[in-house]
Motif scaffolding. Sequence first.
Motif, PDB file in Angstrom:
ATOM      1  N   TYR A   7      -5.496 -66.211 -22.043  1.00 59.05           N
ATOM      2  CA  TYR A   7      -4.639 -66.448 -23.223  1.00 59.05           C
ATOM      3  C   TYR A   7      -5.499 -66.498 -24.498  1.00 59.05           C
ATOM      4  O   TYR A   7      -5.175 -65.886 -25.521  1.00 59.05           O
ATOM      5  CB  TYR A   7      -3.866 -67.754 -23.011  1.00 59.05           C
ATOM      6  N   ALA A   8      -6.619 -67.211 -24.397  1.00 55.61           N
ATOM      7  CA  ALA A   8      -7.539 -67.310 -25.543  1.00 55.61           C
ATOM      8  C   ALA A   8      -8.112 -65.942 -25.896  1.00 55.61           C
ATOM      9  O   ALA A   8      -8.221 -65.565 -27.065  1.00 55.61           O
ATOM     10  CB  ALA A   8      -8.670 -68.291 -25.229  1.00 55.61           C
ATOM     11  N   GLN A   9      -8.469 -65.166 -24.871  1.00 54.61           N
ATOM     12  CA  GLN A   9      -9.070 -63.845 -25.101  1.00 54.61           C
ATOM     13  C   GLN A   9      -8.144 -62.935 -25.906  1.00 54.61           C
ATOM     14  O   GLN A   9      -8.600 -62.077 -26.663  1.00 54.61           O
ATOM     15  CB  GLN A   9      -9.411 -63.159 -23.767  1.00 54.61           C
ATOM     16  N   LYS A  10      -6.822 -63.121 -25.707  1.00 46.74           N
ATOM     17  CA  LYS A  10      -5.894 -62.285 -26.480  1.00 46.74           C
ATOM     18  C   LYS A  10      -5.975 -62.621 -27.964  1.00 46.74           C
ATOM     19  O   LYS A  10      -5.980 -61.731 -28.817  1.00 46.74           O
ATOM     20  CB  LYS A  10      -4.473 -62.452 -25.944  1.00 46.74           C
ATOM     21  N   ALA A  11      -6.071 -63.923 -28.260  1.00 43.78           N
ATOM     22  CA  ALA A  11      -6.221 -64.326 -29.663  1.00 43.78           C
ATOM     23  C   ALA A  11      -7.562 -63.853 -30.213  1.00 43.78           C
ATOM     24  O   ALA A  11      -7.663 -63.381 -31.357  1.00 43.78           O
ATOM     25  CB  ALA A  11      -6.116 -65.837 -29.769  1.00 43.78           C
ATOM     26  N   ILE A  12      -8.598 -63.945 -29.386  1.00 44.53           N
ATOM     27  CA  ILE A  12      -9.940 -63.541 -29.824  1.00 44.53           C
ATOM     28  C   ILE A  12      -9.961 -62.055 -30.174  1.00 44.53           C
ATOM     29  O   ILE A  12     -10.496 -61.652 -31.216  1.00 44.53           O
ATOM     30  CB  ILE A  12     -10.976 -63.885 -28.726  1.00 44.53           C
ATOM     31  N   ALA A  13      -9.365 -61.227 -29.317  1.00 45.38           N
ATOM     32  CA  ALA A  13      -9.315 -59.788 -29.576  1.00 45.38           C
ATOM     33  C   ALA A  13      -8.587 -59.521 -30.893  1.00 45.38           C
ATOM     34  O   ALA A  13      -9.016 -58.698 -31.715  1.00 45.38           O
ATOM     35  CB  ALA A  13      -8.635 -59.058 -28.431  1.00 45.38           C
ATOM     36  N   HIS A  14      -7.498 -60.259 -31.121  1.00 49.04           N
ATOM     37  CA  HIS A  14      -6.727 -60.117 -32.355  1.00 49.04           C
ATOM     38  C   HIS A  14      -7.582 -60.479 -33.575  1.00 49.04           C
ATOM     39  O   HIS A  14      -7.615 -59.751 -34.571  1.00 49.04           O
ATOM     40  CB  HIS A  14      -5.485 -61.007 -32.277  1.00 49.04           C
ATOM     41  N   LEU A  15      -8.281 -61.610 -33.486  1.00 50.52           N
ATOM     42  CA  LEU A  15      -9.117 -62.045 -34.615  1.00 50.52           C
ATOM     43  C   LEU A  15     -10.235 -61.043 -34.897  1.00 50.52           C
ATOM     44  O   LEU A  15     -10.506 -60.691 -36.043  1.00 50.52           O
ATOM     45  CB  LEU A  15      -9.708 -63.433 -34.331  1.00 50.52           C
ATOM     46  N   ARG A  16     -10.874 -60.577 -33.834  1.00 51.32           N
ATOM     47  CA  ARG A  16     -11.969 -59.606 -34.019  1.00 51.32           C
ATOM     48  C   ARG A  16     -11.450 -58.330 -34.668  1.00 51.32           C
ATOM     49  O   ARG A  16     -12.139 -57.728 -35.502  1.00 51.32           O
ATOM     50  CB  ARG A  16     -12.632 -59.296 -32.678  1.00 51.32           C
ATOM     51  N   ASP A  17     -10.225 -57.927 -34.295  1.00 50.20           N
ATOM     52  CA  ASP A  17      -9.649 -56.738 -34.929  1.00 50.20           C
ATOM     53  C   ASP A  17      -9.465 -56.962 -36.421  1.00 50.20           C
ATOM     54  O   ASP A  17      -9.446 -56.013 -37.203  1.00 50.20           O
ATOM     55  CB  ASP A  17      -8.303 -56.390 -34.292  1.00 50.20           C
ATOM     56  N   ASN A  18      -9.318 -58.220 -36.820  1.00 49.84           N
ATOM     57  CA  ASN A  18      -9.215 -58.541 -38.242  1.00 49.84           C
ATOM     58  C   ASN A  18     -10.549 -58.979 -38.822  1.00 49.84           C
ATOM     59  O   ASN A  18     -10.599 -59.668 -39.840  1.00 49.84           O
ATOM     60  CB  ASN A  18      -8.147 -59.607 -38.452  1.00 49.84           C
ATOM     61  N   ASN A  19     -11.628 -58.601 -38.123  1.00 49.20           N
ATOM     62  CA  ASN A  19     -12.979 -58.848 -38.637  1.00 49.20           C
ATOM     63  C   ASN A  19     -13.378 -60.311 -38.724  1.00 49.20           C
ATOM     64  O   ASN A  19     -14.207 -60.686 -39.547  1.00 49.20           O
ATOM     65  CB  ASN A  19     -13.133 -58.212 -40.011  1.00 49.20           C
ATOM     66  N   ILE A  20     -12.781 -61.145 -37.892  1.00 53.09           N
ATOM     67  CA  ILE A  20     -13.140 -62.563 -37.869  1.00 53.09           C
ATOM     68  C   ILE A  20     -13.948 -62.832 -36.593  1.00 53.09           C
ATOM     69  O   ILE A  20     -13.427 -62.683 -35.490  1.00 53.09           O
ATOM     70  CB  ILE A  20     -11.875 -63.450 -37.893  1.00 53.09           C
TER      71      ILE A  20
END
Lengths: 456, 456
Positions: free
Chosen positions: A381-394
């Motif tokens: 579940y966390a990894q999905k948020a992480i992938a999303h954040l990384r896609d937004n350069n965070i």
Amino acid sequence: MSKKPSVPKGTRDFSPAEVAKRNYIMQTIKEKFQLFGYQPIETPSFENSETLLGKYGEEGDRLIFKILNSGDYLSKVDDSALREKNSNKISPQISEKALRYDLTVPFARYVVQHQNEITFPFKRYQMQAVWRADRPQKGRFREFWQCDADVVGSKSLWQEVELVQLYDDVFNQLQLKGVTIKINNRKILSGIAEMMGAENKLIDFTVALDKLDKIGEEGVINEMLAKGIEQTAIDKLKPLFSLTGNTEARLSKLRELLAASPTGLEGVDEVAFVVNSVNELGLKASTIELDVTLARGLDYYTGAIFEVAPPQNVQMGSIGGGGRYDDLTGIFGLKGVSGVGISFGLDRIYLVLEELGLFPTTVEENTKVLFINFGEKEALYAQKAIAHLRDNNIPAELYPDAAKMGKQITYADKRNIPFVALAGETEINKSSYTLKNMKTGEQQEVMLNELDDILN
Amino acid sequence: MSKKPSVPKGTRDFSPAEVAKRNYIMQTIKEKFQLFGYQPIETPSFENSETLLGKYGEEGDRLIFKILNSGDYLSKVDDSALREKNSNKISPQISEKALRYDLTVPFARYVVQHQNEITFPFKRYQMQAVWRADRPQKGRFREFWQCDADVVGSKSLWQEVELVQLYDDVFNQLQLKGVTIKINNRKILSGIAEMMGAENKLIDFTVALDKLDKIGEEGVINEMLAKGIEQTAIDKLKPLFSLTGNTEARLSKLRELLAASPTGLEGVDEVAFVVNSVNELGLKASTIELDVTLARGLDYYTGAIFEVAPPQNVQMGSIGGGGRYDDLTGIFGLKGVSGVGISFGLDRIYLVLEELGLFPTTVEENTKVLFINFGEKEALYAQKAIAHLRDNNIPAELYPDAAKMGKQITYADKRNIPFVALAGETEINKSSYTLKNMKTGEQQEVMLNELDDILN
């Protein structure tokens, strides 16, 4: 291996914090180089020995790191030389390559080798490591970095003007105010030597004169006499002792003093053009100042000589230097190519910025949020948020193991990660995340899209 | 020196265009490393010989570049060894340092040396040159760059998942679609070896099996028999010959085949976890694929093994690889630290992007405008505009000499500078500039503030 491993004398490991700070300086210099139209080249870490040897004087040759030939390198060695145990004689027989000693000779080699591909005037910059087998001491390393900008193929003094502006622009960008860019000219020094009637005493003269502030006029004269400079020469050059006031006043005194030397007057004119143009265009963080004692690289420079002193509240040698050389590529057979260049002393600039607290606090690119690992399902579940954040350069990461909460929080703390995100059963059911600010301790429950806004 | 100078065999000069393209790739990789929470370190170019020797096998030792001691290095050498002319015996007596051969052993040394300053798990990246005295050939150099990301201090398989995502994210950013990330596991290979009853035939087996597409089943079997693999072993492992379908189907066949090997099954579980998690989270530019013939670095890896193949329309070997090693730092006395990492092959990625035309046209940072030099007064006027443009981050330059117009225009043309600015008496009187578009030939007269807008 039982003892703790170490690095060779005079070399260094750079930690993440150090790499970040070094990159900050190098990136700033690089951007300014490009803004001024300089183009990057890179040359190999080692060159054929014949490219380097004999280019830096006897002392230089001694300090060049030589690379042992591969394979059975002894088989071809002359037996009698071996019996003599003569290291100097054997070296060229067992070593054909040597580590780069500076960036200037490889640049000269590059220009000659690629002369048909290059558009002249060629403005190049180069930022690479160099190696010298010098005795290591504070601020002197066996592996260190040079950041050079040079132009070859034009004698125009606008290049000198531009290089002063380049120094100024870099130091201004680094917030380093109060830098002094010292300028002199080889032709002024030649004029002084003519006046003395002894070229070989020139360095002794400038070294002694440089101590005027410290040891006073009498001290300087005594030192000059001790070095064998004649009293008549000292009397003639006395006006140099009172070369005060602004650069304009100094230049006019110098013009009188060197009136009998056409070469000397040419040097005065050149300095006057550079200083006047620079002042007309304006400097941001630095002042430019004539210093007739400046004589670095005397054998090498033929026109302008530069040296940069850090702000006066810092105890440190020069943080940059350079000058004009009229026949750089002659050593490789391409005659009559004039060049002028400057160098930035990365290690010293680092120490100055550190001492003055001038590194921006944001210099260490770091992870913005650590997701706590509560187990396989929660981690996914966390990894999905992480992938999303990384896609937004965070920058975001998951603690890899479902370790105790305290251990994970300590990791975030030690890494200076500003936020921690927690998501267990409750959050998963609501598609939310609990975000904790590591500094204030505040917690809030947020949705995925809100994470972007807070962490950006 | 009469002959044209050159660089040593297997090394390269990089021109401005090449540096720009290499920096584009390295910058992309670096940004993704940081986005994933990896921190940069740098280690010295040379290490103490004892740090490197014996770590890469006998062949590796031979390929390590050794640095000759400074000074009178022969004076301490054993006379009898000299008389024997035994290069291998003399080397340790005349050389104490050696050039970095890869980034992994220096990293292990770094972790052990700095273990008390490091927060584990330690996610580090490192992008530096390495040197090998290999025979140079197409795409193989004696000086080349490695770009590595590793985590040490955790056995969590989420790291493997993340490293696959990292590969994918980098290649996606580089617009390189159609990459295949191959995965295998040392434990699956151990299971296969158990089934064969012969660990030492494992490489022969995988090498032969890898040729299935090319030489067919019969060819593979013949090669295996020729290598001394027994018919009974081949019969047992026959199911591997028809390991087709998607990864899920392959894993389930493998699970049957390795049912008797607990180690083998563990490997299957690990691959299944990584592949399922990766697919659940989604890949952008790549596919992940189980490849049981993948056996790179067999002596070294203990878990996951990765290799990245470029898109199928490119003829090129792997552009990346990596895996898990359970005892990296043991060689320096720190036991039980598990690590996993991947490497990007910079030189090959460069060739692939070049072949597919994937470098952005904007990759070469370049001067936007060249000011024509009509003489001292005009040049000073131009310099004021240039300083203004540079303050607004627009790369601009003055042609240094008041050369013939044609020569100056040719310079702009050869350097691919898109605009040329002219300012003579007329323009100076009106405080304007004539701007010429080098592509279209169009000219317009503009004021200083308009220059910013046009050139930005």
